[in-house]
Design an enzyme around this catalytic site. Structure first.
Site, short mmCIF file in Angstrom:
data_model
loop_
_atom_site.label_atom_id
_atom_site.label_comp_id
_atom_site.label_asym_id
_atom_site.label_seq_id
_atom_site.Cartn_x
_atom_site.Cartn_y
_atom_site.Cartn_z
N GLY A 1 -12.08 2.34 -7.02
CA GLY A 1 -12.15 1.59 -8.08
C GLY A 1 -11.78 0.34 -8.38
N ARG B 1 -16.96 7.10 -8.10
CA ARG B 1 -16.00 7.81 -6.38
C ARG B 1 -17.34 8.77 -6.05
NH1 ARG B 1 -11.55 5.31 -5.14
NH2 ARG B 1 -9.99 4.56 -6.57
N ASP C 1 -13.99 3.86 2.41
CA ASP C 1 -14.04 4.88 2.43
C ASP C 1 -15.91 4.78 1.70
OD1 ASP C 1 -12.14 7.07 2.38
OD2 ASP C 1 -11.47 7.00 0.62
N LYS D 1 -14.10 -4.61 -0.77
CA LYS D 1 -12.86 -4.53 -1.96
C LYS D 1 -12.28 -2.93 -2.14
CE LYS D 1 -13.02 -1.50 -3.65
NZ LYS D 1 -13.62 0.16 -4.66
N THR D 2 -10.30 -4.27 -2.60
CA THR D 2 -9.98 -3.24 -2.69
C THR D 2 -8.79 -3.82 -3.23
OG1 THR D 2 -8.73 -1.22 -2.31
CG2 THR D 2 -9.56 -2.69 -1.01
N ASP E 1 -6.20 -2.68 -2.68
CA ASP E 1 -4.63 -2.29 -1.62
C ASP E 1 -5.11 -2.89 -1.11
OD1 ASP E 1 -5.19 -0.12 -4.06
OD2 ASP E 1 -5.51 1.36 -2.68
N GLY F 1 -1.91 0.93 -4.92
CA GLY F 1 -1.74 0.90 -3.22
C GLY F 1 -1.68 2.16 -3.09
N GLU G 1 2.78 2.77 -4.81
CA GLU G 1 2.18 4.68 -4.94
C GLU G 1 2.70 5.40 -3.74
OE1 GLU G 1 -1.49 4.73 -7.09
OE2 GLU G 1 -1.95 4.47 -5.80
N TYR H 1 -3.27 0.49 -13.21
CA TYR H 1 -4.75 0.03 -13.89
C TYR H 1 -4.53 -1.21 -14.43
CZ TYR H 1 -4.99 5.01 -12.88
OH TYR H 1 -4.97 6.09 -11.60
#
Ligand code: FBP
Length: 565
Positions: free
Chosen positions: A104, A168, A199, A225-226, A228, A274, A334, A439
């Site tokens: 993402g 992904r 991941d 990176k994320t 979340d 998240g 989420e 988003y």
């Protein structure tokens, strides 16, 4: 003043592999244009000659014996630190390096790439830099673009991943590893930088192991990176993008808070992105002070059911109605649905069924569910049932972004409030408004913090590659201090690994950093939430600033975790 025009190379889907950029004119706002030339400070260790110093041998976050078997070449390797040394030998070697954006979007990804590019320009001049298009699939299909100074320039300090786009896909099967090897050989790659979440960094480690086991020269370095915020450890204090995304969501939450107070008639149920951990929800709560905040990790620890969560929400709504407030703001993570033990059990059973059974309209597959899970499945609104059955992502995760928990909770609250009205214990008015802020926060202009942090992560990744390191994640620390004092190093990816069941099989995964109920951010929230529930203590942080008040403020979570708040 008229908006500035910038030339953005066209790498839209459908362009043939390795086609030269066609130059699509894109209109930039004044703020975007101004950000392109924003100069970024570097930690002082990256500004001078340095040595790489190895730490002690590493282990794994869980199941070290299994991880040692899965990563025979890399397991146990030390994490490293960069130490300034004016006498350090300079290495004039040119490199061929590839970079990929995976998973993402998160604000700051372009700055990791520009940091890496600038490192190669400044310290390994004459190097060649390739950007793989569309995520890991770009590596497998050898779809790339050569990244030059002109190509990168318009993306500096800009949000989004559109410079090379993301995906992904997972490099998993022997054929896919073979394709990745062929690409690395074809481009004669000395190094590959994988910018991704848990991941994707697991994938980076598998690639590093595979290249090393084949005696290939290609080294692999990850970058955290994320949005979340769940890829972190002692050496990697935060993942990039979290700071910006939380500030964007908090601005929006602040706006609906003022809307709620102005009309006095709505309960805004806001679901926040998240996928697993509730870090984003907790941070947004600390920034805005909503009336109710559900934290997934707490729901899980207290083994709450859907009914318990609904009752908690409804209890606050009833108390507020007695005080004359028929409005409020409720934050929902989420990943909530996945934290409720009874739902978790149901999802685990559904995962196994989806991996091994034909799921058709006959409904025969439902016979594989335990009695308790079947009862729960049939109790859920039809829309949620359908959303729970959606295809898993390539990493085996339920696509929680598609599950409308906020709407489900509004329905459940309405039913319970009606029941209490009949019993005479509720006399208020209730109108729910649902929102999903997800988003909207992933591609904003990176905050000063994310812009600088990402630039340092990219620069450090270049330094690690040039020093011959592989299987490490770029690590920049001491983030509460001025940038000059930030520390830089690389953490052994295997040290972050555990094993997990995915698609019905045990797989290595980087252990997610879930929210800790004993951690400083949760404790601060827990000490104030009762007051926020009944007294309106809303804070509207306003939009992200790049200059002046608040522009260099770092998020509460990071500062509290670093003990600097
Ligand atoms: P990453 O873990 O890849 O950074 O993605 C995070 C995230 O934004 C989650 O918050 C969200 O659940 C998910 O991606 C949405 O996925 P998609 O972009 O495939 O809809």
């Amino acid at each position: 003043m008229a908006p500035a025009i910038a030339l953005i190379p066209d790498i839209a889907a459908g362009a043939p592999a390795n086609a030269p950029a066609t130059g699509r004119a894109s209109v930039y706002s004044e703020v975007q244009s101004c950000r392109i030339n924003h100069a970024l400070p570097l930690p002082s260790v990256l500004r001078c000659p340095f040595n790489i110093v190895d730490g002690p041998p590493s282990s794994a976050a869980g199941n070290p014996d299994e991880i040692a078997k899965l990563f025979p070449c890399l397991f146990g390797q030390p994490s490293v630190s960069l130490v300034a040394d004016q006498n350090a030998a300079s290495m004039d070697q040119k490199l061929k390096v590839g970079v990929v954006l995976s998973g993402g979007q998160a604000p700051g990804g372009h700055n990791v790439i520009s940091g890496l590019f600038d490192y190669l320009q400044n310290r390994a001049n004459g190097s060649t830099f390739y950007g793989f298009r569309g995520g890991p699939a770009g590596i497998m299909k050898c779809k790339y673009v050569e990244l030059t100074s002109d190509y990168i320039y318009p993306y500096r300090n800009q949000g989004g991943f559109d410079m090379i786009c993301s995906g992904r896909d997972k490099i998993e099967t022997p054929e896919q590893f073979k394709q990745a090897e062929e690409t690395a050989k074809k481009l004669d790659l000395d190094g590959l930088v994988v910018i991704g979440g848990d991941d994707s960094n697991t994938n980076a480690c598998l690639l590093a192991e595979n290249f090393r086991s084949k005696n290939m020269k290609t080294r692999v370095i990850g970058c955290p990176k994320t949005i979340d915020g769940d890829l972190k450890c002692k050496e990697v204090p935060t993942s990039f993008g979290f700071d910006t995304a939380c500030k964007i969501y908090s601005e929006m939450i602040g706006n609906v808070m003022i809307d709620a107070r102005s009309t006095g008639k709505y309960y805004h149920f806001v679901r926040l992105m998240g996928r697993a951990a509730s870090h984003i929800t907790l941070e947004c709560a600390l920034q805005t002070h909503p009336n109710i905040t559900i934290i997934g990790e707490e729901v899980y620890a207290q083994k709450q059911t859907l009914k318990n969560v609904t009752d908690y929400i409804v209890d606050v709504i009833c108390k507020r109605a007695e005080l004359g407030y028929n409005y409020g703001v409720i934050l929902i993570p989420e990943g909530l649905i996945d934290f409720i033990p009874e739902v978790q059990e149901l999802i685990a059973e559904l995962n196994e069924i989806l991996a091994h059974e034909v799921v058709d309209e006959s409904g025969l597959w439902k016979k594989k569910l335990t009695e308790q899970s079947l009862k729960l499945f049939e109790f859920l609104p039809e829309a949620i049932q359908e959303q729970l059955m959606l295809e898993r992502d390539p990493h085996g995760n339920v696509q929680v972004a598609k599950i409308e928990t906020e709407k489900m909770l509004i329905q459940m609250a309405e039913t319970e409030l009606e029941k209490r009205r009949q019993e005479g214990t509720y006399k208020g008015r209730f109108m729910g408004q649902s929102h999903f802020f997800g988003y909207e926060g992933r591609c904003g202009l990176p905050t000063n913090f994310d812009a600088t942090y990402c630039y340092a992560l990219g620069y450090a990744a270049g330094a690690l590659l040039r020093s011959g390191k592989t299987g490490l994640i770029s690590s920049v620390g001491n983030l509460a201090a001025p940038v000059a004092e930030w520390t830089v190093g690389g953490t052994a990816l295997t040290s972050l690994m555990d094993v997990e069941r995915r698609h019905g099989k045990f797989k290595p995964v980087i252990k997610k950093a879930m929210g800790e109920l004993e951690g400083a951010p949760f404790k601060k929230f827990a000490s104030q939430r009762e007051e926020w529930a009944l007294k309106n203590r809303y804070i509207s942080p306003g939009p992200i600033q790049f200059k002046g008040a608040g522009s260099d403020a770092v998020n509460h979570t990071l500062l509290l975790e670093l003990g600097a708040h």
